[in-house]
Design a protein around this motif. Structure first.
Motif, PDB file in Angstrom:
ATOM      1  N   SER A 529       0.989  -1.272   0.032  1.00 40.45           N
ATOM      2  CA  SER A 529       0.114  -0.079  -0.008  1.00 40.45           C
ATOM      3  C   SER A 529       0.913   1.255   0.132  1.00 40.45           C
ATOM      4  N   ASN A 614       2.736   3.765  11.565  1.00 39.43           N
ATOM      5  CA  ASN A 614       2.445   2.639  12.712  1.00 39.43           C
ATOM      6  C   ASN A 614       2.368   3.287  14.145  1.00 39.43           C
ATOM      7  N   ARG A 645      -7.163   8.730   9.659  1.00 42.53           N
ATOM      8  CA  ARG A 645      -7.207   7.285   9.348  1.00 42.53           C
ATOM      9  C   ARG A 645      -7.879   6.791   8.182  1.00 42.53           C
TER      10      ARG A 645
HETATM   11  N1  SAH Z   1       3.993   1.670   2.452  1.00 39.24           N
HETATM   12  C1  SAH Z   1       3.172   2.328   3.035  1.00 39.24           C
HETATM   13  C2  SAH Z   1       3.303   2.573   4.592  1.00 39.24           C
HETATM   14  C3  SAH Z   1       3.042   1.065   5.076  1.00 39.24           C
HETATM   15  S1  SAH Z   1       3.386   1.269   7.023  1.00 39.24           S
HETATM   16  C4  SAH Z   1       3.049   3.843   2.604  1.00 39.24           C
HETATM   17  O1  SAH Z   1       3.938   4.367   1.804  1.00 39.24           O
HETATM   18  O2  SAH Z   1       1.835   4.438   2.854  1.00 39.24           O
HETATM   19  C5  SAH Z   1       1.727   1.184   7.635  1.00 39.24           C
HETATM   20  C6  SAH Z   1       1.349   2.405   8.248  1.00 39.24           C
HETATM   21  O3  SAH Z   1       1.104   3.465   7.203  1.00 39.24           O
HETATM   22  C7  SAH Z   1       0.205   2.470   8.705  1.00 39.24           C
HETATM   23  O4  SAH Z   1       0.292   2.042  10.150  1.00 39.24           O
HETATM   24  C8  SAH Z   1      -0.213   3.963   8.872  1.00 39.24           C
HETATM   25  O5  SAH Z   1       0.472   4.566   9.854  1.00 39.24           O
HETATM   26  C9  SAH Z   1      -0.021   4.456   7.395  1.00 39.24           C
HETATM   27  N2  SAH Z   1      -0.935   4.270   6.482  1.00 39.24           N
HETATM   28  C10 SAH Z   1      -1.089   3.320   5.392  1.00 39.24           C
HETATM   29  N3  SAH Z   1      -2.248   3.648   4.681  1.00 39.24           N
HETATM   30  C11 SAH Z   1      -3.011   4.392   5.175  1.00 39.24           C
HETATM   31  C12 SAH Z   1      -3.928   5.345   5.110  1.00 39.24           C
HETATM   32  N4  SAH Z   1      -4.977   5.098   3.948  1.00 39.24           N
HETATM   33  N5  SAH Z   1      -4.398   6.328   5.822  1.00 39.24           N
HETATM   34  C13 SAH Z   1      -3.733   6.673   6.952  1.00 39.24           C
HETATM   35  N6  SAH Z   1      -2.536   6.193   7.168  1.00 39.24           N
HETATM   36  C14 SAH Z   1      -2.107   5.040   6.411  1.00 39.24           C
END
Ligand code: SAH
Length: 698
Positions: A529, A614, A645
């Motif tokens: 993601s 995180n 969130r």
């Molecule tokens: N590769 C990802 C991050 C992964 S670590 C990126 O680049 O976004 C996972 C953390 O990313 C989660 O704990 C949260 O803090 C954040 N996160 C990922 N998707 C999110 C979303 N749609 N909305 C808010 N925070 C998000």
């Protein structure tokens, strides 16, 4: 040009109106197509855009003129019909922006056979639809239409019946695994599948991964041999292949006849020949046969060829199932053998006498032992090659002792899957003598160079994902990721694609599985993601490759960035990241807490806007409180904080608060916390960090 379209080169795009030309022109550049337009267009609205260069015909197509400032665009003269006819034989794909009827008339006289015709795709002028017109399967038009649809944000129109049923095309079933299409009535068997008739599958070799992806309503009846693993068997995380049987007689499982299949698919290294079958059938040949060759110096290419042909015929084995050739390292420079391998595009694996010595063979020879230091060349090398990994460690000349870490060593005192013991051939007319033996490998040789696409899908919704990333997912043979993220991109899936979802905690397994499949030759998309390189899977995959002494080339690696959580979160609240910022993950699973605490301190002190990834899990609740306390040491309690969130997902929640109150808001692992700097301000619903244009930045 995007590498994603490499398989379709050379690719011609054709437009006859200014709108059509404008539609295809940007596509031409990303897809690597030459855009052809009629001479008349250069006199119309396009004149402002197209400048006809004086040195006509420099690109070598008739007297066409090169258009300079529209890169990739050329002008054809004369009739379009003649022009298409001249391009047809040496192009892999055509994209028309033209009425479908006109395209049908243009290509009708040129169509020969679906095994050799180029892919033909039609785009409407408005760019809403991309129609796969002909050579959908073998020519790849279905896939090309999907790839172009991703580029244009259009809908791909695939009218092939099996795609609609969620089934892979029968005539492309084995393509990801490098299987070769053998004899058979491909049209009738495909028709039976499309009509939902029962189709018997007898798979005696090759990967069963394709079976694990079938929809519940598939029409296949599996050969009745439980050893093969039926469709009920899930192969997620399994080996690449089923355990192959040794050479088995051409008999059908008895129960299959009573259930009455209407067509049959053989997946086997054997040749199903002889009597006309009672129902239409086709043969796929996974490349599992390793041919061990021993020969006298100076043996001709022709004799080697004849010997292999004869042996395959005698044992009813398909030459199309040959993975490659194996011999002793002393013969690595044998001219006839090298010529033969080059002509047939076979890899040549060589093994040292000392390794062959320890292989148990049925027909050892003391004469051979005296000559080359091992009692068997043909049988022993066939066995060695069949037991070593499907991807050759080296091709042609090479150090036979070289092994990559983690590779299996040759099983000693084991005959592997020896199918054909040593056969000796001499010829009255050809120089030399050759011995041939054939062994069957457990895993097929794909003959393909694997690719790892490391993909960031963005925060959630598909529209937040880049076109390149979407195209890469469509292109991939296999897609691996955490199930939640795979669900978010499920609309991009193609029938027949291998989808492997693994639980959130199994990142290493996911990375290793992706590498395993790519080393085998598949194009594998690894899904993260957000951005793949920001707390994503890309880092893990590259680290794993590094510990395997990856040469940086095979498998190939491409990264497709995505919108990371901090960007997504920021965009929902304004411009909090308008000045220097940093990201800190509060997860201490992989990083010692002392390091994290130190970075929090440094970021707070240096007045960086800070994104916390995180931030809090069910069991890890204290870290966010420590982070708050750290920032309160250096920043005002009223410092703006955004708590976002599930940005861009269905259950999105956005809260603007202040540093002193931030812990009153629910924070979990789906949340990103953005802490402003000393100048960040709240204005209405917006969080603004001044850049300094108005003299506010510190
Ligand atoms: N590769 C990802 C991050 C992964 S670590 C990126 O680049 O976004 C996972 C953390 O990313 C989660 O704990 C949260 O803090 C954040 N996160 C990922 N998707 C999110 C979303 N749609 N909305 C808010 N925070 C998000």
């Amino acid at each position: 040009m995007s590498k994603l379209f490499q398989d379709f080169q050379p690719l011609a795009a054709i437009a006859t109106t200014p709108t059509a030309a404008q539609r295809l022109q940007p596509l031409g550049q990303t897809v690597g197509a030459t855009l052809w337009v009629p001479e008349s267009l250069t006199n119309t609205q396009l004149r402002s855009k197209i400048v006809v260069e004086p040195d006509a015909g420099t690109r070598g197509h008739g007297d066409a003129e090169k258009i300079n400032n529209w890169e990739n665009t050329q002008v054809y003269t004369g009739s379009l019909k003649n022009h298409i006819a001249s391009l047809w034989p040496n192009h892999r794909a055509f994209v028309f922006c033209l009425a479908t009827g006109a395209v049908v008339r243009l290509i009708a006289p040129l169509l020969q056979d679906k095994s050799c015709d180029p892919a033909v795709v039609v785009v409407d002028q408005a760019g809403r639809f991309v129609i796969s017109l002909s050579s959908g399967h073998q020519g790849g038009a279905d896939q090309l239409a999907q790839l172009i649809a991703q580029q244009l944000g259009a809908t791909a129109i695939i009218t092939g019946a099996v795609a609609d049923l969620g089934l892979p095309g029968i005539d492309v079933l084995g393509v990801p695994f490098g299987w070769c299409r053998g004899a058979g009535d491909w049209t009738k068997v495909s028709a039976a599948v499309a009509c939902g008739e029962k189709v018997q599958v007898i798979q005696e070799a090759g990967s069963c991964l394709w079976q694990s992806q079938l929809p519940a309503s598939h029409p296949f009846v599996f050969g009745g041999d439980t050893e093969m693993g039926g469709v009920g068997t899930k192969h997620l995380g399994d080996n690449l292949s089923v355990k192959p049987k040794l050479y088995s007689p051409n008999t059908l499982p008895s129960d299959s006849l009573t259930t009455g299949p209407k067509a049959r698919i053989w997946i086997s290294p054997k040749l199903q020949s002889g009597e006309t079958p009672n129902i239409p059938e086709v043969q796929w040949h996974p490349r599992v046969l390793w041919v061990g060759i021993g020969c006298e110096r100076g043996t001709s290419k022709q004799l080697i060829e004849q010997a292999i042909q004869q042996t395959c015929q005698d044992y009813q084995l398909a030459e199309l199932a040959i993975a490659g050739i194996a011999t002793i390292d002393l013969k690595a420079d044998e001219v006839g053998l090298l010529e033969f391998c080059e002509q047939r595009h076979f890899p040549l694996r060589t093994f040292p006498a000392q390794m062959l010595n320890s292989v148990k063979v049925p027909t050892p020879s003391t004469i051979v032992a005296a000559e080359v230091g091992t009692p068997s060349v043909a049988e022993a090398t066939a066995i060695c090659a069949s037991l070593s990994p499907s991807t050759p460690v080296y091709q042609g000349h090479g150090d036979a002792g070289t092994r990559r870490r983690g590779e299996r060593t040759t099983h000693q005192n084991q005959m592997g899957g020896l199918l054909v013991p040593k056969q000796i051939f001499k010829s009255a007319t050809q120089p030399g003598a050759v011995t041939v033996a054939i062994a069957q490998a457990e895993v097929e040789y794909t003959g393909r160079t694997g690719q790892l696409f490391l993909i960031g899908t963005g925060p959630g919704q598909l529209e937040q994902m880049t076109l390149a990333a979407k195209t890469a997912v469509v292109q991939a043979d296999a897609v691996i990721g955490y199930s939640l993220y795979l669900d978010l991109i499920s609309s991009l899936r193609r029938p027949g694609q291998i989808i492997e979802a693994l639980p959130i905690t199994q990142e290493r397994q996911r990375a290793n599985r992706a590498i395993e499949l790519a080393q085998w030759g598949l194009t594998v998309a690894v899904i993260s993601s957000g951005d793949c390189g920001i707390y994503g899977m890309a880092g893990l995959v590259l680290e794993e490759l590094r510990v395997r002494d990856w040469d940086g080339k095979i498998p190939g690696v491409q990264l497709f960035p995505g919108i990371t959580a901090l960007q997504a979160a920021a965009s929902r609240v304004g411009v909090p990241l308008m000045h220097d910022f940093c990201a800190i993950s509060l997860s201490d699973l992989l990083t010692p807490w002392e390091v994290i605490a130190q970075r929090l301190e440094a970021a707070a002190q240096a007045d960086f806007v800070t994104a916390l990834y995180n931030p809090r899990s069910r069991s890890r609740t204290q870290q966010i409180a420590i982070a708050q306390a750290t920032f309160l040491k250096y920043r005002h309690p009223q410092t703006p904080v955004a708590i976002v969130r599930c940005a861009y997902r269905e259950d999105e929640q956005i809260t603007l608060t202040t540093l002193d109150k931030m812990l009153d808001i629910p924070i979990d692992m789906l949340t990103t916390v953005l802490i402003g700097n000393q100048s960040t301000a709240i204005y209405g619903d917006w969080m603004i960090t001044p850049r300094g244009y108005l003299g506010f930045a510190e």
